[in-house]
Design a protein around this motif. Structure first.
Motif, PDB file in Angstrom:
ATOM      1  N   SER A   1     -41.364  57.976  21.514  1.00 20.85           N
ATOM      2  CA  SER A   1     -40.920  57.649  20.157  1.00 20.85           C
ATOM      3  C   SER A   1     -39.485  57.141  20.174  1.00 20.85           C
ATOM      4  N   LYS A   2     -39.083  56.624  18.997  1.00 25.31           N
ATOM      5  CA  LYS A   2     -37.708  56.180  18.793  1.00 25.31           C
ATOM      6  C   LYS A   2     -37.222  56.732  17.457  1.00 25.31           C
ATOM      7  N   PRO A   3     -35.926  57.023  17.343  1.00 28.43           N
ATOM      8  CA  PRO A   3     -35.429  57.503  16.048  1.00 28.43           C
ATOM      9  C   PRO A   3     -35.270  56.351  15.065  1.00 28.43           C
ATOM     10  N   CYS A   4     -35.545  56.637  13.832  1.00 26.19           N
ATOM     11  CA  CYS A   4     -35.303  55.639  12.782  1.00 26.19           C
ATOM     12  C   CYS A   4     -33.811  55.301  12.772  1.00 26.19           C
ATOM     13  N   PRO A   5     -33.438  54.014  12.772  1.00 26.42           N
ATOM     14  CA  PRO A   5     -32.014  53.660  12.785  1.00 26.42           C
ATOM     15  C   PRO A   5     -31.235  54.180  11.586  1.00 26.42           C
ATOM     16  N   LYS A   6     -31.956  54.529  10.483  1.00 30.98           N
ATOM     17  CA  LYS A   6     -31.265  54.965   9.270  1.00 30.98           C
ATOM     18  C   LYS A   6     -31.235  56.480   9.136  1.00 30.98           C
ATOM     19  N   CYS A   7     -32.409  57.158   9.207  1.00 28.21           N
ATOM     20  CA  CYS A   7     -32.445  58.605   8.982  1.00 28.21           C
ATOM     21  C   CYS A   7     -32.622  59.415  10.268  1.00 28.21           C
ATOM     22  N   ARG A   8     -32.843  58.733  11.412  1.00 24.97           N
ATOM     23  CA  ARG A   8     -32.920  59.337  12.744  1.00 24.97           C
ATOM     24  C   ARG A   8     -34.157  60.197  12.970  1.00 24.97           C
ATOM     25  N   VAL A   9     -35.158  60.158  12.080  1.00 25.85           N
ATOM     26  CA  VAL A   9     -36.378  60.912  12.311  1.00 25.85           C
ATOM     27  C   VAL A   9     -37.165  60.213  13.426  1.00 25.85           C
ATOM     28  N   PRO A  10     -37.774  60.956  14.349  1.00 23.57           N
ATOM     29  CA  PRO A  10     -38.538  60.313  15.426  1.00 23.57           C
ATOM     30  C   PRO A  10     -39.759  59.582  14.880  1.00 23.57           C
ATOM     31  N   ILE A  11     -39.975  58.369  15.363  1.00 21.39           N
ATOM     32  CA  ILE A  11     -41.110  57.550  14.935  1.00 21.39           C
ATOM     33  C   ILE A  11     -41.872  57.124  16.183  1.00 21.39           C
ATOM     34  N   GLN A  12     -43.186  57.326  16.146  1.00 16.60           N
ATOM     35  CA  GLN A  12     -44.038  56.945  17.263  1.00 16.60           C
ATOM     36  C   GLN A  12     -44.839  55.701  16.893  1.00 16.60           C
ATOM     37  N   LYS A  13     -44.896  54.760  17.810  1.00 16.81           N
ATOM     38  CA  LYS A  13     -45.639  53.509  17.586  1.00 16.81           C
ATOM     39  C   LYS A  13     -46.941  53.577  18.377  1.00 16.81           C
ATOM     40  N   ASN A  14     -48.050  53.589  17.678  1.00 16.73           N
ATOM     41  CA  ASN A  14     -49.346  53.667  18.340  1.00 16.73           C
ATOM     42  C   ASN A  14     -49.866  52.287  18.735  1.00 16.73           C
ATOM     43  N   ASN A  15     -49.820  51.346  17.812  1.00 18.10           N
ATOM     44  CA  ASN A  15     -50.279  49.982  18.084  1.00 18.10           C
ATOM     45  C   ASN A  15     -49.741  49.086  16.972  1.00 18.10           C
ATOM     46  N   GLY A  16     -50.181  47.848  16.958  1.00 14.60           N
ATOM     47  CA  GLY A  16     -49.748  46.936  15.919  1.00 14.60           C
ATOM     48  C   GLY A  16     -48.493  46.169  16.297  1.00 14.60           C
ATOM     49  N   CYS A  17     -47.920  45.504  15.300  1.00 18.19           N
ATOM     50  CA  CYS A  17     -46.756  44.663  15.552  1.00 18.19           C
ATOM     51  C   CYS A  17     -45.492  45.501  15.656  1.00 18.19           C
ATOM     52  N   ASP A  18     -44.366  44.828  15.926  1.00 18.24           N
ATOM     53  CA  ASP A  18     -43.097  45.523  16.114  1.00 18.24           C
ATOM     54  C   ASP A  18     -42.309  45.682  14.820  1.00 18.24           C
ATOM     55  N   HIS A  19     -42.887  45.285  13.688  1.00 16.52           N
ATOM     56  CA  HIS A  19     -42.263  45.525  12.389  1.00 16.52           C
ATOM     57  C   HIS A  19     -42.618  46.943  11.955  1.00 16.52           C
ATOM     58  N   MET A  20     -41.613  47.832  11.934  1.00 18.14           N
ATOM     59  CA  MET A  20     -41.848  49.237  11.647  1.00 18.14           C
ATOM     60  C   MET A  20     -41.281  49.602  10.279  1.00 18.14           C
ATOM     61  N   THR A  21     -41.952  50.549   9.601  1.00 24.03           N
ATOM     62  CA  THR A  21     -41.470  51.087   8.335  1.00 24.03           C
ATOM     63  C   THR A  21     -41.433  52.601   8.442  1.00 24.03           C
ATOM     64  N   CYS A  22     -40.262  53.164   8.242  1.00 24.46           N
ATOM     65  CA  CYS A  22     -40.102  54.619   8.370  1.00 24.46           C
ATOM     66  C   CYS A  22     -40.833  55.315   7.222  1.00 24.46           C
ATOM     67  N   SER A  23     -41.641  56.312   7.562  1.00 24.90           N
ATOM     68  CA  SER A  23     -42.416  57.035   6.547  1.00 24.90           C
ATOM     69  C   SER A  23     -41.550  57.980   5.734  1.00 24.90           C
ATOM     70  N   ARG A  24     -40.338  58.273   6.202  1.00 28.26           N
ATOM     71  CA  ARG A  24     -39.465  59.170   5.449  1.00 28.26           C
ATOM     72  C   ARG A  24     -38.551  58.413   4.510  1.00 28.26           C
ATOM     73  N   CYS A  25     -37.850  57.388   4.995  1.00 29.47           N
ATOM     74  CA  CYS A  25     -36.855  56.695   4.157  1.00 29.47           C
ATOM     75  C   CYS A  25     -37.232  55.258   3.828  1.00 29.47           C
ATOM     76  N   SER A  26     -38.418  54.796   4.313  1.00 25.35           N
ATOM     77  CA  SER A  26     -38.939  53.446   4.032  1.00 25.35           C
ATOM     78  C   SER A  26     -38.066  52.333   4.594  1.00 25.35           C
ATOM     79  N   TYR A  27     -37.267  52.631   5.568  1.00 24.54           N
ATOM     80  CA  TYR A  27     -36.425  51.602   6.191  1.00 24.54           C
ATOM     81  C   TYR A  27     -37.282  50.727   7.090  1.00 24.54           C
ATOM     82  N   ASN A  28     -37.088  49.384   6.980  1.00 25.12           N
ATOM     83  CA  ASN A  28     -37.809  48.411   7.797  1.00 25.12           C
ATOM     84  C   ASN A  28     -36.930  47.985   8.961  1.00 25.12           C
TER      85      ASN A  28
END
Length: 283
Positions: A211-238
């Motif tokens: 996983s990687k931490p969200c650049p804004k709220c630092r919560v760990p985010i795991q990428k399972n598949n899909g594109c590299d455009h990520m949206t944080c489920s906690r703070c909605s940061y793209n």
């Protein structure tokens, strides 16, 4: 009677004169003073020379250890005394006290040999390690676990009395857990807390791998598949999964808002070329 006396005197005078003439004709005896014996000049001792196999320096034999200094070997000394001492210093600092070996073979050096072939500071470290090992061989002896204390004493009760209290500094540790005293916890509870802490650490390490931490709220985010455009489920940061760049400027203006090292970076097609600096004027 008077004539006889005169003859005697004349005869005595004549005898005296003869004696004086004999003494005058005899050469005088010379007095010879005793002469001290002269010792032959001592021959200068010529030292044999050899080359040290470590520093490759040709030195006199008196700069190599003698057989009395290193007696447990059946080979000559081909390492000079200075290199020998340096080798022993490294051995003492990097090995167990009873594993200090000869620089030329695998023979372990004895106590007296190390004492003869090292300086006082290094031998003190070796001597202390040997002493501590001898004490540790006693099943009832235990060292204080305080980082600032080197004392210890016998603890005959063993694990039947789990608390060890140092007589020197008063520091307590658990004999059963071999750890500092866990106040308020039984040994089973303490071991359980250690296990939970270890599992938590392993979990955090695994999370960091996948996983990687969200650049804004630092919560760990795991990428399972899909594109590299990520949206944080906690703070909605793209953001971009690869370079962590803010994705909103990318969507609005283009891929040149990715970091330049990112796989998705593209130069700005509308950017004006940067003019080359003008050449300095010549007079």
């Amino acid at each position: 009677m008077a004539l006889l006396s005169l003859w005697c005197v004349s005869h005595a005078i004549e005898a005296t004169m003869i004696t004086l003439k004999r003494r005058a004709s005899t050469p005088p005896i010379e007095t010879v003073e005793p002469v001290e014996p002269v010792e032959p000049p001592k021959k200068k001792r010529v030292l044999s020379r050899r080359t040290c196999t470590v520093c490759d320096t040709n030195k006199g034999s008196n700069q190599f250890p003698s057989s009395t200094k290193v007696s447990s070997h059946d080979h000559g000394a081909n390492v000079c005394r200075a290199c020998y001492m340096t080798h022993i210093q490294f051995e003492i600092d990097s090995k167990m006290w009873d594993q200090v070996a000869c620089p030329e073979c695998a023979v372990h050096l004895g106590y007296e040999e190390i004492k003869n072939m090292t300086n006082a500071e290094d031998f003190s470290k070796y001597d202390e390690a040997a002493f501590r090992a001898a004490l540790s061989a006693d099943a009832e002896f235990r060292y204080c676990m305080s980082a600032t204390c080197k004392s210890g004493h016998c603890h005959p009760a063993g694990i039947d009395e789990t608390t060890f209290c140092c007589r020197e500094c008063g520091h307590k540790h658990c004999v059963s857990c071999e750890a500092n005293w866990h106040e308020g916890l039984t040994c089973a509870q303490y071991q359980h807390s250690l296990q939970r802490a270890q599992e938590e650490e392993e979990s955090q390490q695994e999370i960091a791998k996948i996983s990687k931490p969200c650049p804004k709220c630092r919560v760990p985010i795991q990428k399972n598949n899909g594109c590299d455009h990520m949206t944080c489920s906690r703070c909605s940061y793209n953001f971009c999964w690869i370079c962590s760049a803010d994705y909103m400027p990318v969507l609005r203006s283009g891929a040149h808002h990715h970091n330049m090292g990112c796989h998705w970076y593209r130069p700005d097609p509308f950017a004006r070329p940067v003019a080359a600096p003008a050449a300095p004027a010549t007079i």
